[in-house]
Design a protein around this motif. Structure first.
Motif, PDB file in Angstrom:
ATOM      1  N   LYS A 132       0.850  -1.343  -0.111  1.00 14.36           N
ATOM      2  CA  LYS A 132       0.133   0.002   0.005  1.00 14.36           C
ATOM      3  C   LYS A 132       0.832   1.331  -0.046  1.00 14.36           C
ATOM      4  O   LYS A 132       0.202   2.370  -0.208  1.00 14.36           O
TER       5      LYS A 132
ATOM      6  N   GLU B 140      -7.629   6.310  -0.293  1.00 14.60           N
ATOM      7  CA  GLU B 140      -7.554   5.116  -0.038  1.00 14.60           C
ATOM      8  C   GLU B 140      -9.131   4.487  -0.306  1.00 14.60           C
ATOM      9  O   GLU B 140      -9.941   5.081   0.211  1.00 14.60           O
TER      10      GLU B 140
ATOM     11  N   GLU C  85      -8.858  -3.334  -2.666  1.00 16.49           N
ATOM     12  CA  GLU C  85      -8.266  -2.350  -1.612  1.00 16.49           C
ATOM     13  C   GLU C  85      -6.979  -1.685  -2.361  1.00 16.49           C
ATOM     14  O   GLU C  85      -5.996  -1.945  -2.240  1.00 16.49           O
TER      15      GLU C  85
ATOM     16  N   VAL D 298      -5.105   2.325  -3.359  1.00 15.85           N
ATOM     17  CA  VAL D 298      -4.518   3.641  -2.871  1.00 15.85           C
ATOM     18  C   VAL D 298      -4.035   4.243  -3.929  1.00 15.85           C
ATOM     19  O   VAL D 298      -3.351   3.925  -4.910  1.00 15.85           O
TER      20      VAL D 298
END
Length: 892
Positions: free
Chosen positions: A564, A819, A856, A858
């Motif tokens: 991330k 995010e 998920e 970023v």
């Protein structure tokens, strides 16, 4: 049809009595209508009984009885006179009188030869009639000799015929077949047992030797109904037993074990019945689509800690665990009775245990009652003596009987503690014997924390195993770093492993890392506290206990940082290095991280993730060696990267004179985010590219980083969205995006990509396909969108992942961090890019992560002037638009 029967105060056998069924079959406008209506009535009555809580064995027998009467009545209709030389025989599960609503109905038409020819037309009419009334019958037609011949060739045929049950016809012919198939004539007991053991082993391998995957097969997975069938088949062949209940009469089961076996069978039958009812077809897989519905049928409701489906599935996994134990014990009993009736003289190991015929046994029936800590010792002995194949059946029975004796007194006993911690220090055979301890209920009793995670599942596509199985898989992966024969899997991790001083600390970290899941709160923090106390209680020093606790508390930190954050950013590396503190902890954490990712979901591990972890590890190791007070500054990193790239170019015979002129157009981030190998790959193509060559698209697999797609062209609107759309349409997953715009209006965009199933992209035609597709779209100035098939897969549809967006500021890099958590769906990145373009937002970089059903991601963004976005109203508007776009119901 006739009057409906009142279900009140009537059990299944009364409702499905032969007179009632025959009465219904005799009514109706036509035989076909009457039979079809009777079958429909029967199915509805069974569903009603299921909802009323009728025992599953009554339901499966009632269904079989209904089909019996339908077939017998049909036989009488087409063959009204008693027919010599013909018999209708139920085989397989139907032969056991066990039918679910949509189970296979397997019958054997046994004939003498002449009778078949004489009555062929009537039999063909009866078969057609069965299909007309909706009874899908699987039929074999054989003489007695043909049955013998086929059974001799195929254990499956033998097994099917072993369950044969006479329905109607020539009883003498049926008896002749039964006599011809006895062990004296075909498949002696010993050969049959060995074949069934091999068959079960092959079936287990098909399911990776675990029944604890998140979409188990109720019938075929380890611990499922087929395990019970296997016991029954062997019992029938060995004892000529007609039912499992007869195992008690032969002393192979006590009352408690018998009750446990039948309770487990009833539960699995109910689950399978529910699946047939929900899907209206034969379905034995507990797919995600069905689990929530089955949980509801079983009366489960969500609570604060676990969803209803997770509670139900935990009961399922604990049930198959119990059945697996009984399967082990009974097959071992059969092994001793059939294959090794004379076990020979024992070899004494100590005062409590001995070895007989390569299996360990207790020397005294009361050994565990007298010394309960020996319940751990037996597994330590198995670890010390790897040539011992297993545990003798009577001793297995004692373990399951006496496991309840493990209480706080045993947990606090220094002998038990010394035995258990020595298993971790020994290492060899650790995972195998912890699995045995878990299988037989000892591990969860000795460590109540482990007992809480037994059978615990998380309802998502990310975690592919129950928590207890996952923990043991991670431990297995950690152990493999110590074994030379697995060095090829992760050579880098094996090399790091050789540097750690105390492997048992890694094993303990792996064992405890997820122990506190399912309790609410942060499982890493809760688990760290318990792990530290466990280590101190088991004699580890405070320093070693602190290392284990730190590993448990931080077991997710390295993977989250690598996936991330920008691991090429010296500030990110410095922050991570401060959290780690020293090289020893870095080594332990790398190994635990690799073991954890590979043990969570095999599809997650790929060369790209491995390269991220290696880069983060190497950069952090260097930072720790330099000292945390002397961090690497970006300019130093840039200079080093350029120098190494120039060296590579020189070695390849490439003219490097143009490097300085080209590179001066690029900002510092370009050099920070790309490796020297990538710079050396880009430069010659950029130098030689003319205007007509743009957009320049390169596709290459570099070292161990997987496949990278590099785009060099003049900047234009919606470049990221178009590129992401093309790659999605090609069926590729984007793992990482690094986007740069030069001062003179060119873009340098890099995408790490893999196939949609996370397999590597094969060079050649596939590379050319990617290049051509991107060039075609990006060279068209009129192209503003790329349509992607947005049909969500069946597996994803039943997961509800609402979009969640969080913003923060990266002050050091002057950009805003967005995010995004959302439901994974085709074309997601393209949609995000389109929203960015419409709102004048520039994308600087993206870290893409698909975690099961969840995306998920970023995104590092700025406004059109390359400034961070600080206006809360702008951010709120962006959040609202993205949420509305990604949560649209028509996306499904």
């Amino acid at each position: 049809m006739g009057a409906e029967f009142d279900l009140a105060d009537e059990d299944a056998s009364a409702i499905f009595s032969a007179p009632r069924i025959r009465s219904r079959l005799a009514q109706g406008a036509s035989p076909v209508a009457a039979f079809r209506e009777t079958l429909k009535w029967g199915r509805e009555r069974l569903y009603t009984l299921f909802h009323e809580g009728t025992a599953a064995d009554a339901l499966v027998h009632a269904r079989a009885h209904l089909v019996d009467e339908v077939l017998r009545t049909a036989w009488q209709k087409f063959l009204p006179e008693l027919t010599d030389g013909l018999a209708l025989v139920a085989v397989g599960g139907y032969g056991r009188s066990e039918l679910l609503p949509h189970s296979d109905i397997d019958i054997l038409l046994l004939h003498s030869g002449e009778a078949l020819e004489q009555h062929r037309k009537a039999l063909e009419q009866m078969t057609a009639f069965a299909w007309d009334i909706g009874l899908e019958v699987g039929q074999s037609v054989r003489t007695v000799q043909e049955c013998v011949d086929e059974a001799a060739k195929d254990i499956t045929v033998m097994t099917n015929l072993l369950e044969a049950r006479m329905l109607t016809g020539d009883a003498a012919l049926y008896q002749q077949m039964q006599q011809a198939l006895t062990p004296e004539h075909v498949w002696p007991v010993k050969a049959f047992f060995e074949a069934k053991k091999a068959e079960q082993a092959a079936r287990y391998r098909k399911y990776d030797d675990t029944g604890y995957k998140l979409e188990p097969n109720v019938k075929e997975s380890p611990g499922g109904l087929r395990d019970i069938h296997t016991i029954g088949w062997v019992a029938k062949r060995h004892f000529n037993a007609q039912t499992l209940a007869e195992l008690r009469e032969h002393g192979f089961l006590n009352k408690q074990e018998s009750d446990e076996l039948f309770a487990g069978q009833d539960f699995l039958w109910r689950v399978r019945f529910a699946l047939h009812m929900i899907t209206n077809r034969r379905e034995d897989r507990l797919l995600f689509d069905h689990q929530i519905k089955v949980a509801a049928l079983f009366g489960y409701e969500d609570n604060d800690k676990n969803r209803a489906v997770e509670q139900f599935m935990q009961l399922y996994y604990r049930t198959i665990k119990s059945l697996s134990c009984l399967n082990d014990m009974l097959l071992q009993l059969f092994d001793e009775a059939i294959l090794h009736p004379d076990a020979g003289e024992p070899e004494v190991l100590n005062a409590r245990f001995q070895v007989r015929n390569q299996t360990i046994e207790a020397r005294d029936d009361d050994v565990f009652r007298k010394q309960p800590w020996a319940l751990l010792e037996i597994f330590r002995l198995l670890q010390e003596h790897p040539k011992i194949a297993g545990i003798r059946a009577q001793t297995l029975r004692m373990i399951m009987r006496d496991g309840r004796l493990i209480d706080d007194a045993v947990r606090n006993d220094v002998r038990a503690r010394a035995i258990f911690i020595d298993m971790f220090r020994e290492g060899r055979g650790l995972t195998r014997n912890l699995r045995r301890m878990n299988r037989y209920g000892v591990l969860g009793r000795y460590l109540p924390s482990f007992g809480k995670i037994v059978g615990l599942m998380q309802y998502d596509l990310f975690h592919t195993l129950t928590v207890d199985e996952h923990v043991l898989y991670v431990l297995r992966n950690a152990r493999r770093f110590a074994m030379g024969r697995f060095q090829h899997e992760l050579p880098f991790a094996n090399e790091v492993f050789t540097r750690i001083a105390k492997p048992e600390l890694l094993y303990l970290g792996a064992f405890w890392h997820d122990m506190a899941k399912g309790r609410g709160g942060d499982h890493s923090t809760l688990g760290a506290e318990e792990a530290e106390q466990f280590c101190l209680d088991h004699g580890l020093s405070h320093a070693d206990a602190a290392v284990v606790a730190w590993l448990v508390e931080n077991h997710l930190v390295m993977s989250l940082t690598a996936q991330k954050q920008d691991v090429q950013d010296p500030n990110v590396v410095a922050s991570f290095a401060r959290k780690v503190g020293d090289r020893d902890r870095l080594d332990y954490l790398l190994l635990l991280t690799c073991a954890d990712i590979r043990g969570t979901n095999p599809a997650l591990w790929n060369s790209w993730r491995e390269s991220l972890l290696k880069d983060l590890y190497s950069s952090t190791a260097r930072a720790l060696e330099r000292g945390l007070d002397d961090p690497v500054v970006p300019e130093e990193r840039v200079a080093e990267t350029c120098a190494r790239a120039l060296k590579l170019l020189t070695e390849r015979g490439t003219d490097t004179q143009a490097a300085a002129q080209v590179w001066q157009r690029f900002d510092r981030d370009y050099f920070l985010r790309h490796s020297p190998e990538e710079l050396a790959w880009h430069l010659p193509a950029i130098v030689s590219a003319k205007e007509a060559d743009l957009p320049l698209v390169l596709v290459e697999t570099l070292s161990d980083r997987g496949t990278t797609v590099f785009v060099y062209t003049r900047d234009r609107d919606h470049l990221f969205g178009l590129s992401a759309g093309v790659l999605a349409r090609l069926g590729l997953n984007i793992l990482d995006a690094r986007l740069h715009t030069t001062n003179d209006g060119f873009v340098l965009d890099s995408y790490a990509v893999m196939e949609s199933d996370n397999s590597p992209i094969q060079p050649g035609i596939r590379f050319e396909e990617i290049r051509n597709a991107l060039r075609k779209v990006l060279s068209d100035p009129e192209m503003s969108t790329v349509e992607v098939n947005r049909r969500v897969s069946q597996r994803l549809r039943h997961f509800n992942t609402p979009t969640h967006i969080h913003f923060s500021q990266d002050e050091a890099r002057r950009r805003t961090v967005m995010e995004l958590v959302a439901a994974d769906q085709p074309g997601l990145l393209s949609m995000v890019g389109r929203v960015f373009q419409k709102r004048g937002i520039l994308l600087d970089a993206a870290k893409i992560g698909t975690i099961g059903e969840r995306a998920e991601d970023v995104f590092y963004i700025t406004d059109r002037m390359h400034r961070p976005i600080r206006d809360e109203r702008v951010l709120d508007d962006l959040r609202e638009v993205l949420t509305r776009t990604l949560d649209r119901t028509d996306a499904a």
